[in-house]
Design a protein around this motif. Structure first.
Motif, PDB file in Angstrom:
ATOM      1  N   GLU A 196       0.849  -1.188   0.000  1.00 41.75           N
ATOM      2  CA  GLU A 196       0.000   0.000   0.000  1.00 41.75           C
ATOM      3  C   GLU A 196       0.888   1.243   0.000  1.00 41.75           C
ATOM      4  O   GLU A 196       1.880   1.318   0.735  1.00 41.75           O
ATOM      5  N   ALA A 197       0.522   2.216  -0.826  1.00 41.02           N
ATOM      6  CA  ALA A 197       1.287   3.458  -0.901  1.00 41.02           C
ATOM      7  C   ALA A 197       0.324   4.626  -1.083  1.00 41.02           C
ATOM      8  O   ALA A 197      -0.860   4.442  -1.388  1.00 41.02           O
ATOM      9  N   ALA A 198       0.844   5.814  -0.882  1.00 33.00           N
ATOM     10  CA  ALA A 198       0.047   7.025  -1.054  1.00 33.00           C
ATOM     11  C   ALA A 198       0.944   8.121  -1.595  1.00 33.00           C
ATOM     12  O   ALA A 198       2.135   8.194  -1.256  1.00 33.00           O
ATOM     13  N   VAL A 199       0.391   8.960  -2.450  1.00 34.83           N
ATOM     14  CA  VAL A 199       1.130  10.109  -2.971  1.00 34.83           C
ATOM     15  C   VAL A 199       0.282  11.360  -2.765  1.00 34.83           C
ATOM     16  O   VAL A 199      -0.944  11.290  -2.689  1.00 34.83           O
ATOM     17  N   GLY A 258       5.600  11.043  -2.051  1.00 31.81           N
ATOM     18  CA  GLY A 258       4.812   9.969  -1.447  1.00 31.81           C
ATOM     19  C   GLY A 258       5.637   8.718  -1.264  1.00 31.81           C
ATOM     20  O   GLY A 258       6.830   8.686  -1.566  1.00 31.81           O
ATOM     21  N   LYS A 311       5.358   4.409   0.752  1.00 39.70           N
ATOM     22  CA  LYS A 311       4.594   3.334   1.374  1.00 39.70           C
ATOM     23  C   LYS A 311       3.803   3.840   2.585  1.00 39.70           C
ATOM     24  O   LYS A 311       4.237   4.737   3.298  1.00 39.70           O
ATOM     25  N   GLN A 330      -7.667   4.315  -6.451  1.00 45.68           N
ATOM     26  CA  GLN A 330      -6.365   3.674  -6.305  1.00 45.68           C
ATOM     27  C   GLN A 330      -5.794   3.304  -7.672  1.00 45.68           C
ATOM     28  O   GLN A 330      -6.519   2.892  -8.572  1.00 45.68           O
ATOM     29  N   THR A 367       0.586   0.033  -9.823  1.00 46.41           N
ATOM     30  CA  THR A 367       1.717   0.053 -10.742  1.00 46.41           C
ATOM     31  C   THR A 367       2.157  -1.358 -11.102  1.00 46.41           C
ATOM     32  O   THR A 367       1.822  -2.328 -10.413  1.00 46.41           O
ATOM     33  N   PHE A 420       2.736  -1.533  -6.447  1.00 44.20           N
ATOM     34  CA  PHE A 420       2.362  -0.536  -5.452  1.00 44.20           C
ATOM     35  C   PHE A 420       0.902  -0.160  -5.686  1.00 44.20           C
ATOM     36  O   PHE A 420       0.517   0.227  -6.798  1.00 44.20           O
ATOM     37  N   ILE A 473      -1.467   2.474  -5.057  1.00 46.16           N
ATOM     38  CA  ILE A 473      -1.284   3.883  -4.688  1.00 46.16           C
ATOM     39  C   ILE A 473      -2.618   4.609  -4.560  1.00 46.16           C
ATOM     40  O   ILE A 473      -3.451   4.574  -5.472  1.00 46.16           O
ATOM     41  N   THR A 474      -2.790   5.300  -3.448  1.00 48.73           N
ATOM     42  CA  THR A 474      -3.920   6.214  -3.275  1.00 48.73           C
ATOM     43  C   THR A 474      -3.426   7.633  -3.530  1.00 48.73           C
ATOM     44  O   THR A 474      -2.573   8.141  -2.793  1.00 48.73           O
TER      45      THR A 474
END
Length: 228
Positions: free
Chosen positions: A65-68, A100, A102, A137, A140, A144, A146-147
């Motif tokens: 899980e990741a976020a930018v 951003g 993890k 979301q 990739t 990842f 990504i939110t």
């Protein structure tokens, strides 16, 4: 299963696919590219469908899980703050990216992770940031999940980029990015499949900022949202 990353290549040299990425499309309405327009659109979202959700997987890396943060600086023309990653990072090195990373176990949610990572990478203080919403979301090829967290940023901040992660920090006008006339679609064959992505090259003085891949994909989704 061993990891199967695509061969090293210069994305600038990959051909643009036939058919313009802007066919039949118009720039996002100017009224939505303002702080109040963005606040209203996120507060009362339309029915829409993201164009890009998941890239073709090319690794056996465990999903993460990741976020930018998509930091929109409130200048006379709203501008998006972006970073160029250092060349030695293990994933997406040297590429243009949103700040951003993890989501840690200590993070309350994706928004908290995006704010924390943005401050750690660039020195952007959370006190200058007003989160207004998130986008769907985006997954990739390196797994990842990504939110994308969209925020307005009050000017007057001082950045202190982390040299271990960030080579450069710069801004690109939002109206440039939200005009499909500035979007290109590329593709090349790898592993018997056509791998495609968007790019949004921006001429920043003497420097070309070649925005592509996941960053361009999430921006294309933001365009679709603001155009709906």
């Amino acid at each position: 299963m061993s990891q199967r990353y695509p061969p090293a290549f210069d994305p600038r040299q990959i051909p643009v696919l036939p058919g313009a990425a802007s066919d039949g499309l118009h720039a996002a309405p100017a009224r939505r590219l303002t702080p109040e327009g963005l606040r209203t659109h996120f507060a009362h979202p339309p029915i829409w469908t993201p164009e890009l959700v998941m890239e073709r997987r090319f690794t056996d890396r465990a999903p993460a899980e990741a976020a930018v943060l998509l930091p929109l600086v409130q200048r006379d023309r709203l501008s998006l703050l972006l970073t160029q990653r250092t060349a030695h990072l293990s994933t997406h090195s040297g590429q243009i990216a949103f700040p951003g990373g993890k989501v840690d176990a200590e993070d309350r949610d994706a928004t908290a992770a995006a704010l924390r990572e943005a401050e750690e990478e660039t020195g952007l203080p959370p006190s200058h940031v007003e989160v207004i919403g998130t986008l769907p979301q985006y997954v990739t090829g390196t797994q990842f999940f990504i939110t994308p967290v969209v925020a307005l940023v009050r000017p007057g901040f001082t950045l202190q980029p982390n040299p271990d992660e960030v080579d450069d920090v710069f801004e690109v006008p939002l109206d440039f990015l939200m005009d499909p006339a500035n979007h290109r679609r590329h593709g090349f064959e790898w592993g018997g499949e056509l791998r495609e992505w968007y790019s949004m090259p921006y001429q920043d003085g003497a420097t070309e900022r070649f925005i592509w891949g996941a960053t361009a994909g999430m921006l294309r989704n933001l365009y679709r949202f603001l155009s709906a």
